[in-house]
Design a protein around this motif. Structure first.
Motif, mmCIF file in Angstrom:
data_model
loop_
_atom_site.group_PDB
_atom_site.id
_atom_site.type_symbol
_atom_site.label_atom_id
_atom_site.label_comp_id
_atom_site.label_asym_id
_atom_site.label_seq_id
_atom_site.Cartn_x
_atom_site.Cartn_y
_atom_site.Cartn_z
ATOM 1 N N ALA A 47 -20.997 -20.657 61.747
ATOM 2 C CA ALA A 47 -19.920 -21.175 60.897
ATOM 3 C C ALA A 47 -19.934 -20.600 59.488
ATOM 4 C CB ALA A 47 -20.015 -22.703 60.831
ATOM 5 N N GLY A 48 -21.106 -20.345 58.929
ATOM 6 C CA GLY A 48 -21.174 -19.863 57.550
ATOM 7 C C GLY A 48 -20.863 -20.977 56.577
ATOM 8 N N GLY A 49 -19.595 -21.133 56.243
ATOM 9 C CA GLY A 49 -19.149 -22.189 55.342
ATOM 10 C C GLY A 49 -18.401 -23.284 56.076
ATOM 11 N N ARG A 50 -17.747 -24.170 55.305
ATOM 12 C CA ARG A 50 -17.137 -25.355 55.876
ATOM 13 C C ARG A 50 -15.664 -25.181 56.268
ATOM 14 N NH1 ARG A 50 -19.868 -30.487 55.204
ATOM 15 N NH2 ARG A 50 -17.880 -31.414 55.829
ATOM 16 N N GLY A 51 -15.072 -24.023 56.003
ATOM 17 C CA GLY A 51 -13.637 -23.874 56.223
ATOM 18 C C GLY A 51 -13.181 -24.233 57.625
ATOM 19 N N VAL A 52 -13.699 -23.538 58.625
ATOM 20 C CA VAL A 52 -13.270 -23.795 59.997
ATOM 21 C C VAL A 52 -13.779 -25.144 60.503
ATOM 22 C CG1 VAL A 52 -13.356 -22.980 62.391
ATOM 23 C CG2 VAL A 52 -12.966 -21.356 60.528
ATOM 24 N N PRO A 53 -15.052 -25.518 60.282
ATOM 25 C CA PRO A 53 -15.487 -26.848 60.731
ATOM 26 C C PRO A 53 -14.621 -27.979 60.187
ATOM 27 C CG PRO A 53 -17.397 -25.528 60.202
ATOM 28 C CD PRO A 53 -16.195 -24.740 59.767
ATOM 29 N N ASP A 54 -14.282 -27.939 58.908
ATOM 30 C CA ASP A 54 -13.459 -28.999 58.331
ATOM 31 C C ASP A 54 -12.060 -28.995 58.943
ATOM 32 O OD1 ASP A 54 -15.473 -29.954 56.734
ATOM 33 O OD2 ASP A 54 -14.774 -28.979 54.900
ATOM 34 N N GLY A 55 -11.525 -27.816 59.201
ATOM 35 C CA GLY A 55 -10.216 -27.743 59.846
ATOM 36 C C GLY A 55 -10.241 -28.310 61.254
ATOM 37 N N LEU A 56 -11.331 -28.076 61.964
ATOM 38 C CA LEU A 56 -11.460 -28.644 63.304
ATOM 39 C C LEU A 56 -11.588 -30.158 63.252
ATOM 40 C CD1 LEU A 56 -13.843 -26.040 64.990
ATOM 41 C CD2 LEU A 56 -11.429 -26.436 65.525
ATOM 42 N N VAL A 57 -12.388 -30.645 62.307
ATOM 43 C CA VAL A 57 -12.553 -32.097 62.168
ATOM 44 C C VAL A 57 -11.197 -32.751 61.908
ATOM 45 C CG1 VAL A 57 -13.487 -33.897 60.670
ATOM 46 C CG2 VAL A 57 -14.964 -32.045 61.472
ATOM 47 N N ALA A 58 -10.379 -32.136 61.060
ATOM 48 C CA ALA A 58 -9.063 -32.703 60.765
ATOM 49 C C ALA A 58 -8.196 -32.782 62.008
ATOM 50 C CB ALA A 58 -8.368 -31.869 59.690
ATOM 51 N N ARG A 59 -8.414 -31.904 62.960
ATOM 52 C CA ARG A 59 -7.594 -31.885 64.170
ATOM 53 C C ARG A 59 -8.131 -32.802 65.268
ATOM 54 N NH1 ARG A 59 -6.660 -27.585 61.229
ATOM 55 N NH2 ARG A 59 -4.720 -26.399 61.445
ATOM 56 N N VAL A 60 -9.444 -32.885 65.421
ATOM 57 C CA VAL A 60 -9.992 -33.675 66.538
ATOM 58 C C VAL A 60 -10.112 -35.153 66.186
ATOM 59 C CG1 VAL A 60 -11.266 -31.645 67.323
ATOM 60 C CG2 VAL A 60 -12.454 -33.388 65.955
ATOM 61 N N GLY A 61 -10.174 -35.475 64.898
ATOM 62 C CA GLY A 61 -10.223 -36.864 64.479
ATOM 63 C C GLY A 61 -11.518 -37.569 64.828
ATOM 64 N N SER A 62 -11.512 -38.879 64.615
ATOM 65 C CA SER A 62 -12.727 -39.675 64.811
ATOM 66 C C SER A 62 -13.131 -39.779 66.270
ATOM 67 C CB SER A 62 -12.529 -41.076 64.234
ATOM 68 O OG SER A 62 -11.426 -41.720 64.861
ATOM 69 N N SER A 63 -12.202 -39.525 67.183
ATOM 70 C CA SER A 63 -12.529 -39.580 68.610
ATOM 71 C C SER A 63 -13.066 -38.256 69.132
ATOM 72 C CB SER A 63 -11.296 -39.978 69.425
ATOM 73 O OG SER A 63 -10.260 -39.006 69.271
ATOM 74 N N GLY A 64 -13.071 -37.222 68.287
ATOM 75 C CA GLY A 64 -13.539 -35.909 68.707
ATOM 76 C C GLY A 64 -14.944 -35.620 68.224
ATOM 77 N N PHE A 65 -15.347 -34.363 68.399
ATOM 78 C CA PHE A 65 -16.708 -33.934 68.064
ATOM 79 C C PHE A 65 -16.646 -32.478 67.659
ATOM 80 C CE2 PHE A 65 -20.427 -31.585 69.705
ATOM 81 C CZ PHE A 65 -21.447 -32.170 68.958
ATOM 82 N N VAL A 66 -17.281 -32.145 66.532
ATOM 83 C CA VAL A 66 -17.376 -30.759 66.082
ATOM 84 C C VAL A 66 -18.834 -30.469 65.751
ATOM 85 C CG1 VAL A 66 -16.706 -29.064 64.337
ATOM 86 C CG2 VAL A 66 -15.032 -30.752 65.143
ATOM 87 N N LEU A 67 -19.394 -29.467 66.418
ATOM 88 C CA LEU A 67 -20.737 -28.987 66.110
ATOM 89 C C LEU A 67 -20.599 -27.661 65.382
ATOM 90 C CD1 LEU A 67 -23.851 -29.123 66.404
ATOM 91 C CD2 LEU A 67 -23.574 -27.818 68.536
ATOM 92 N N ALA A 68 -21.168 -27.571 64.177
ATOM 93 C CA ALA A 68 -21.181 -26.332 63.397
ATOM 94 C C ALA A 68 -22.607 -25.813 63.345
ATOM 95 C CB ALA A 68 -20.661 -26.574 61.988
ATOM 96 N N THR A 69 -22.827 -24.606 63.865
ATOM 97 C CA THR A 69 -24.174 -24.041 63.892
ATOM 98 C C THR A 69 -24.215 -22.717 63.147
ATOM 99 O OG1 THR A 69 -23.825 -22.821 65.968
ATOM 100 C CG2 THR A 69 -24.631 -25.101 66.136
ATOM 101 N N ASP A 70 -25.418 -22.388 62.682
ATOM 102 C CA ASP A 70 -25.669 -21.107 62.032
ATOM 103 C C ASP A 70 -27.179 -20.939 61.962
ATOM 104 O OD1 ASP A 70 -25.652 -18.788 60.221
ATOM 105 O OD2 ASP A 70 -23.597 -19.382 59.769
ATOM 106 N N ILE A 71 -27.635 -19.700 61.813
ATOM 107 C CA ILE A 71 -29.067 -19.497 61.620
ATOM 108 C C ILE A 71 -29.491 -19.939 60.226
ATOM 109 C CG2 ILE A 71 -29.262 -17.653 63.334
ATOM 110 C CD1 ILE A 71 -29.175 -15.637 61.035
ATOM 111 N N ASP A 72 -28.503 -20.047 59.314
ATOM 112 C CA ASP A 72 -28.758 -20.532 57.963
ATOM 113 C C ASP A 72 -27.620 -21.492 57.615
ATOM 114 O OD1 ASP A 72 -29.018 -21.010 55.263
ATOM 115 O OD2 ASP A 72 -29.331 -18.920 54.703
ATOM 116 N N THR A 73 -27.916 -22.769 57.523
ATOM 117 C CA THR A 73 -26.880 -23.777 57.303
ATOM 118 C C THR A 73 -26.738 -24.160 55.826
ATOM 119 O OG1 THR A 73 -28.484 -25.554 57.738
ATOM 120 C CG2 THR A 73 -27.227 -24.713 59.620
ATOM 121 N N SER A 74 -27.194 -23.308 54.928
ATOM 122 C CA SER A 74 -27.209 -23.641 53.499
ATOM 123 C C SER A 74 -25.845 -24.045 52.962
ATOM 124 C CB SER A 74 -27.716 -22.446 52.685
ATOM 125 O OG SER A 74 -28.995 -22.043 53.084
#
Length: 261
Positions: A47-74
């Motif tokens: 994922a790198g940064g939060r751009g795509v994860p946050d966009g996915l969260v906005a679409r899937v809502g509280s009933s969904g699930f988003v896992l964001a992974t990276d070798i460096d999650t800083s």
């Protein structure tokens, strides 16, 4: 082998924001076209940064699930709500979740030496009917920073861009991987495979991305004999002075396919 554009460097955050500005709109046009919505289970790989994860969260809502992974999650922050953040190497580790509706990766596999294994891992995490969307730059399709090379400033910029590609290739990056994505998805048995390209040229985000990238790899450009300190200074000054208004990125190839139901 360490990633050339280390997430620990201060310029990484600037690069993530510029990449988001350039590529989040076409990424989400594609994901929206596939129907990503409430209740979907998604994995954002590298994922790198939060751009795509946050966009996915906005679409899937509280009933969904988003896992964001990276070798460096800083740059990802902590898990909250439907978003979970996990340190994970997709090239060497099994899928951390399965039965997913969507797996998305952008600018990841080009840089992963174990890219074949990584792609197989992503496919293995999908449920029947689940979608895989992979986006990779392909510098070989358009290798120039300044496609309109009309003066010495543009010539210097393109020489530095060639040097950047040399550094990437020396770290096992596959700079022609993007064009192979449709075939690779079909080889993994995905159906309804499609692909498209996106090629930004001229814009503030292109300029921001170039400055952050050159600053991040400056030592390697000079240490590798690709450019002198003075030449790097000249290039950055040309960018700052507006003498390079039309800076391009490499074409981004997006390919998608789904597991047969």
């Amino acid at each position: 082998m360490a990633y050339l554009l280390d997430n620990q460097q201060t310029q990484a955050g600037i690069r993530f924001r510029a990449l988001a500005e350039l590529f989040d709109p076409p990424t989400f046009r594609r994901l929206d076209a596939l129907g990503v919505g409430a209740g979907w289970r998604c994995w954002e790989v590298g994922a790198g940064g939060r751009g795509v994860p946050d966009g996915l969260v906005a679409r899937v809502g509280s009933s969904g699930f988003v896992l964001a992974t990276d070798i460096d999650t800083s740059w990802l922050g902590s898990s909250s709500g439907p978003l979970q953040v996990l340190e994970h190497d997709v090239g060497t580790s099994p899928a951390p979740v399965v039965d997913l509706d969507l797996v998305h990766a952008r600018l990841v596999l080009t840089h992963v030496p174990e890219r074949d294994a990584a792609l197989a891992t992503m496919v293995s995490s999908l449920r029947p009917g689940g979608w895989l969307v992979v986006e990779e730059a392909d510098p070989g399709l358009q290798p120039l920073l300044c496609p309109d090379e009309y003066g010495p400033e543009q010539e210097l910029a393109n020489r530095l861009r060639r040097g950047f590609r040399e550094l990437m290739s020396g770290r096992a990056a596959d700079l022609a991987y993007g064009r192979t994505l449709p075939r690779r998805l079909r080889d993994h048995g995905l159906v309804d495979v499609g692909s498209e390209g996106f090629f930004p040229i001229t814009g503030d985000a292109c300029t921001t991305l170039e400055v952050a990238t050159v600053e991040q790899i400056r030592g390697r450009l000079v240490g590798g004999g690709i450019a002198t300190d003075a030449e790097v200074d000249d290039h950055l000054a040309n960018v700052a002075a507006g003498r390079l208004p039309d800076l391009a990125t490499s074409p981004m190839i997006t390919a998608w396919g789904r597991i047969a139901s």
